[in-house]
Design an enzyme around this catalytic site. Structure first.
Site, PDB file in Angstrom:
ATOM      1  N   ARG A 241      36.017  32.824  36.994  1.00  0.00           N
ATOM      2  CA  ARG A 241      37.274  33.090  36.290  1.00  0.00           C
ATOM      3  C   ARG A 241      37.835  34.386  36.849  1.00  0.00           C
ATOM      4  O   ARG A 241      37.235  35.013  37.719  1.00  0.00           O
ATOM      5  CB  ARG A 241      37.122  33.101  34.755  1.00  0.00           C
ATOM      6  CG  ARG A 241      35.788  33.446  34.208  1.00  0.00           C
ATOM      7  CD  ARG A 241      35.358  34.860  34.416  1.00  0.00           C
ATOM      8  NE  ARG A 241      36.373  35.788  33.970  1.00  0.00           N
ATOM      9  CZ  ARG A 241      36.513  37.020  34.381  1.00  0.00           C
ATOM     10  NH1 ARG A 241      35.694  37.520  35.298  1.00  0.00           N
ATOM     11  NH2 ARG A 241      37.465  37.804  33.931  1.00  0.00           N
ATOM     12  N   GLY A 242      39.000  34.805  36.325  1.00  0.00           N
ATOM     13  CA  GLY A 242      39.695  35.934  36.924  1.00  0.00           C
ATOM     14  C   GLY A 242      40.635  35.379  37.988  1.00  0.00           C
ATOM     15  O   GLY A 242      40.222  34.542  38.810  1.00  0.00           O
ATOM     16  N   ALA A 243      41.882  35.850  37.967  1.00  0.00           N
ATOM     17  CA  ALA A 243      42.915  35.221  38.797  1.00  0.00           C
ATOM     18  C   ALA A 243      42.534  35.128  40.282  1.00  0.00           C
ATOM     19  O   ALA A 243      42.616  34.039  40.873  1.00  0.00           O
ATOM     20  CB  ALA A 243      44.235  35.972  38.599  1.00  0.00           C
TER      21      ALA A 243
ATOM     22  N   ARG B 292      43.609  25.310  35.344  1.00  0.00           N
ATOM     23  CA  ARG B 292      44.024  26.401  34.452  1.00  0.00           C
ATOM     24  C   ARG B 292      45.481  26.749  34.787  1.00  0.00           C
ATOM     25  O   ARG B 292      45.820  26.923  35.957  1.00  0.00           O
ATOM     26  CB  ARG B 292      43.120  27.636  34.618  1.00  0.00           C
ATOM     27  CG  ARG B 292      41.683  27.360  34.167  1.00  0.00           C
ATOM     28  CD  ARG B 292      40.887  28.643  34.019  1.00  0.00           C
ATOM     29  NE  ARG B 292      41.329  29.427  32.879  1.00  0.00           N
ATOM     30  CZ  ARG B 292      40.898  30.665  32.618  1.00  0.00           C
ATOM     31  NH1 ARG B 292      40.032  31.248  33.435  1.00  0.00           N
ATOM     32  NH2 ARG B 292      41.334  31.330  31.567  1.00  0.00           N
TER      33      ARG B 292
ATOM     34  N   ASP C  98      47.175  38.103  35.343  1.00  0.00           N
ATOM     35  CA  ASP C  98      47.037  36.757  35.904  1.00  0.00           C
ATOM     36  C   ASP C  98      48.318  36.274  36.549  1.00  0.00           C
ATOM     37  O   ASP C  98      48.307  35.347  37.365  1.00  0.00           O
ATOM     38  CB  ASP C  98      46.626  35.760  34.819  1.00  0.00           C
ATOM     39  CG  ASP C  98      45.155  35.922  34.513  1.00  0.00           C
ATOM     40  OD1 ASP C  98      44.807  36.886  33.800  1.00  0.00           O
ATOM     41  OD2 ASP C  98      44.358  35.112  35.019  1.00  0.00           O
TER      42      ASP C  98
ATOM     43  N   LYS D 244      44.978  38.769  29.781  1.00  0.00           N
ATOM     44  CA  LYS D 244      44.153  38.263  28.682  1.00  0.00           C
ATOM     45  C   LYS D 244      44.726  38.630  27.320  1.00  0.00           C
ATOM     46  O   LYS D 244      45.235  39.736  27.124  1.00  0.00           O
ATOM     47  CB  LYS D 244      42.737  38.839  28.860  1.00  0.00           C
ATOM     48  CG  LYS D 244      41.712  38.416  27.842  1.00  0.00           C
ATOM     49  CD  LYS D 244      41.587  36.927  27.694  1.00  0.00           C
ATOM     50  CE  LYS D 244      41.348  36.185  28.999  1.00  0.00           C
ATOM     51  NZ  LYS D 244      41.499  34.710  28.868  1.00  0.00           N
TER      52      LYS D 244
END
Ligand code: MRU
Length: 364
Positions: A53-55, A90, A244, A255
């Protein structure tokens, strides 16, 4: 960055030269487990279920997902299927679209028989580029921390608040929001990080605190509602968070809960910086509130929580009454007016169209 003395990136090619290895971030901080991806489906699953995860890391994983897809079937139809499967994982981090567009642009015109080799090479390049970009963000952001330290007369510690995890685990290496902290810490500047819990998935507690601890950076974990109190009492010198998706006008989507921290920072005159690699800028959008798609995830992430039990085992428990509905909005938008500056690989700029175009004139 190093884990128990061994250097790791968050994604790498397996020794056989075609499988892709990742760290399963759903198991941290309780277990350090790596997982092998062998298909586009594996990559899509890893992104959707947030093993990665994480852009920036979502983008890098999608790039390798395309490579795995064309290795199995290099046809036009398979290429399109892989793109669509990964794109659907996502919705908020624009790095996903960016990486898929990059891959389609190089693979689309090729003869199918040439696609696999080029796909692996471009995915590796995307990863290497991310490492370089994040390190530059670290250097540029560390200058702000140095200035904050100088304001304190070089004495004392710079207190930085961060939300979620925008550290090396969210990128290929270094991180975005945490990169300046690592660079400053390694340069001998005394820093201390307030780590927001980041409910519902606890990326702050589980990932940011783990990373900082491994690197020896002093930090304190706090629940999500504490930041405002700390800022009112002069206990935060600056905030640094990730994003993001950043609009061309400098609105940032990060977030859930980031906006409330920005409001508190604004009210208390605390500088609020957002660190971002340029692939996180969505040059097609101007109005973040109206235009950025906000991911809504499974309500079970809100109603349940995972931790280590007294017997050492890891388990998940329910924390809400049976029958209470839960909503799980994963991101919010912080308008540019609340952002002191954007820390990019090319320098720090005002959170505005003029600021971004000043650093990225080719977009003007
Ligand atoms: O839902 P996540 O864990 O993927 O959200 C991550 C964040 O919000 C990060 O702050 C953002 O991706 C920036 S990462 C360098």
């Amino acid at each position: 960055m190093k884990v128990d003395g061994k250097h790791f990136r968050t994604i790498w090619l397996a020794e056989d030269g075609w499988g892709v290895e990742i760290i399963d971030q759903t198991r941290l901080p309780f277990e350090f487990v790596t997982v092998r991806l062998e298909s586009c489906k594996d990559a899509a699953h890893a992104i959707f279920e947030m093993l990665v995860r994480g852009a920036p890391l979502i983008g890098a994983t999608a790039a390798y997902g395309m490579a795995l897809a064309v290795r199995a079937d290099p046809s036009d139809a398979a290429l399109k299927r892989a793109h669509d499967e990964l794109f659907a994982t996502r919705p908020t981090a624009v790095n996903l679209r960016w990486a898929l567009d990059e891959m389609m642009a190089v693979l689309g015109p090729l003869d199918p028989s040439d696609r696999a080799a080029v796909a692996y090479a471009r995915a590796a390049e995307i990863c290497d580029e991310d490492v370089g970009i994040c390190h530059s963000i670290g250097v540029n952001g560390a200058a702000l921390i140095k200035t904050a330290a100088a304001k304190k007369g070089g004495e004392g510690t710079v207190n930085i608040l961060t939300h979620c995890n925008a550290g090396w685990l969210a990128t290929v290496d270094w991180g975005t929001a945490l990169a300046p902290i690592y660079v400053a810490h390694d340069a001998g500047i005394r820093v201390h990080v307030w780590v927001d819990e980041t409910r519902p998935r606890n990326q702050g507690f589980n990932l940011t605190a783990w990373e900082l601890g491994r690197h020896g950076v002093p930090h304190t974990v706090i629940v999500d509602n504490v930041g405002g109190h700390l800022m009112q009492h002069g206990m935060v010198d600056l905030c640094i968070v990730g994003t993001d998706r950043t609009t061309a006008a400098g609105d940032v989507c990060n977030k859930i809960g980031t906006y409330l921290k920005a409001l508190a920072a604004h009210d208390n005159g605390v500088p609020f910086y957002v660190a971002l690699p340029s692939p996180t800028i969505d040059w097609t959008l101007k109005d973040g509130l109206r235009d950025i798609p906000i991911e809504e995830r499974d309500a079970g992430e809100v109603t349940r929580i995972t931790g280590r039990a007294a017997d050492g085992g890891v388990s998940t428990v329910t924390i809400t009454p049976d029958g209470s509905p839960a909503a799980n909005f994963a991101f919010d938008v912080t308008p540019s007016r609340l952002v002191t500056g954007l820390i990019t690989e090319r320098g720090v700029c005002e959170a505005s169209e003029a600021g971004l175009k000043g650093l990225f004139p080719e977009r003007a």
